[in-house]
Write a protein that holds these residues in place. Structure first.
Motif, mmCIF file in Angstrom:
data_model
loop_
_atom_site.group_PDB
_atom_site.id
_atom_site.type_symbol
_atom_site.label_atom_id
_atom_site.label_comp_id
_atom_site.label_asym_id
_atom_site.label_seq_id
_atom_site.Cartn_x
_atom_site.Cartn_y
_atom_site.Cartn_z
ATOM 1 N N SER A 182 0.836 -1.197 0.000
ATOM 2 C CA SER A 182 0.000 0.000 0.000
ATOM 3 C C SER A 182 0.872 1.248 0.000
ATOM 4 C CB SER A 182 -0.935 0.010 1.212
ATOM 5 O OG SER A 182 -0.192 0.045 2.418
ATOM 6 N N LEU A 209 1.541 1.197 -7.663
ATOM 7 C CA LEU A 209 1.209 -0.149 -7.204
ATOM 8 C C LEU A 209 2.446 -1.039 -7.314
ATOM 9 C CD1 LEU A 209 -2.233 -0.604 -8.987
ATOM 10 C CD2 LEU A 209 -1.883 -0.462 -6.506
ATOM 11 N N LEU A 237 -5.565 -3.672 -2.770
ATOM 12 C CA LEU A 237 -4.894 -2.374 -2.720
ATOM 13 C C LEU A 237 -5.654 -1.309 -3.503
ATOM 14 C CD1 LEU A 237 -1.192 -3.549 -3.306
ATOM 15 C CD2 LEU A 237 -2.268 -2.970 -1.124
#
Length: 311
Positions: A182, A209, A237
């Motif tokens: 994250s 990401l 996420l």
């Protein structure tokens, strides 16, 4: 509607010839946009074996099955086999453009750039970037609009060269991530880079990401990330809507890990995301509102060495 910017790094000869056409078919099937960033010189993947002495290299290799994903032949290029010219894959590259996808520059020689650029000077940097720029023009008959650095490695001269090329946007660095993948700063996104006292005109879109090879095989909160659960991990996420940049590789998601990428495309659609190119994302950015950040370096979970990072 939130967006996932799909940035596809094409590192190798095999990835260009096999992985790229597979990704074009998959993206078309899901009506997704993307930007393909091509390596344009020789494939010296075998030279990357010199990284064996870097901290964390063997751990990454053991987790991600490099031999399985890249193939023995590719790993021998430049060592026991001649390095093929990726730029000779003209038809494969032009087919990407003809299918309606944005094309840009990844690098001239991936291994040479990734392993050397941070310590190199103006002349070396300019020479490598101009070779890639010229080859791109020869292949596509047009000037490249964007860039994404090999291994997220750059130097101040390289960022200045992007401005000289007239590129308005690029994705050369990373946003900082926690151990679970994250964002450390949930607001991380596009920014203006400042190097050597100059605010660069080329907007940076950092990858926000984790990549598949950074997650596979790691133990995150007691769960070992495998091919069976990695898509669910990434979709967790993106559960909270936010614009993201996701970097994938023609050698991974375009080949053995294609089912995982398709699972992500389906999942992002269900979450309400649009998957778009860097060019489309650039159209939505309000330049005057972007923060200015200095050139910084940091390490990320699951990857060895330091990268250009938004801190």
């Amino acid at each position: 509607m939130p967006t996932i910017v799909l940035k596809i790094d094409v590192d190798t000869f095999r990835g260009t010839r096999e992985g790229v056409p597979n990704l074009v078919r998959l993206l078309k099937k899901h009506q997704a946009g993307a930007t393909f960033l091509f390596s344009l010189g020789k494939d010296h993947t075998g030279w990357a074996l010199r990284r064996a002495f870097r901290p964390g290299f063997f751990q990454k290799v053991s987790r991600t099955s490099v031999l399985e994903h890249y193939g023995l032949k590719t790993l021998m290029y430049g060592v026991l086999l001649p390095a093929p010219d990726i730029g000779s894959c003209t038809k494969e590259m032009q087919a990407v453009r003809d299918a309606g996808f944005e094309c840009g520059i990844h690098t001239w020689d991936h291994v040479v750039w990734q392993d050397n650029v941070r310590q190199r000077g103006l002349e070396w940097t300019r020479d490598h970037m101009q070779q890639a720029h010229q080859r791109f023009q020869q292949i596509f008959g047009d000037t490249p609009k964007t860039h994404g650095a090999a291994g997220w490695q750059m130097n101040p001269h390289a960022f200045a060269q992007l401005d000289q090329f007239g590129m308005r946007y690029a994705s050369d660095g990373r946003a900082m991530l926690k151990e679970d993948g994250s964002l450390q700063d949930p607001a991380a996104g596009p920014y203006r880079l400042q190097t050597e006292g100059t605010v660069r005109s080329c907007i940076q879109m950092p990858t926000t990401l984790p990549t598949l090879d950074e997650l596979l095989g790691r133990d995150i909160n007691g769960l070992v990330i495998s091919e069976s659960n990695i898509a669910a991990n990434i979709l967790e996420l993106t559960a909270i809507p936010k614009d993201h940049v996701f970097t994938l590789h023609a050698e991974l998601e375009g080949q053995k890990l294609a089912p995982i990428f398709e699972e992500l495309l389906t999942g992002w659609h269900k979450q309400g995301y649009r998957c778009i190119s860097m060019a489309d994302y650039y159209q939505s950015i309000k330049d005057s509102e972007l923060p200015v950040r200095p050139l910084s370096w940091a390490s990320l979970p699951g990857r060895s060495g330091e990268l250009v990072a938004l801190i």
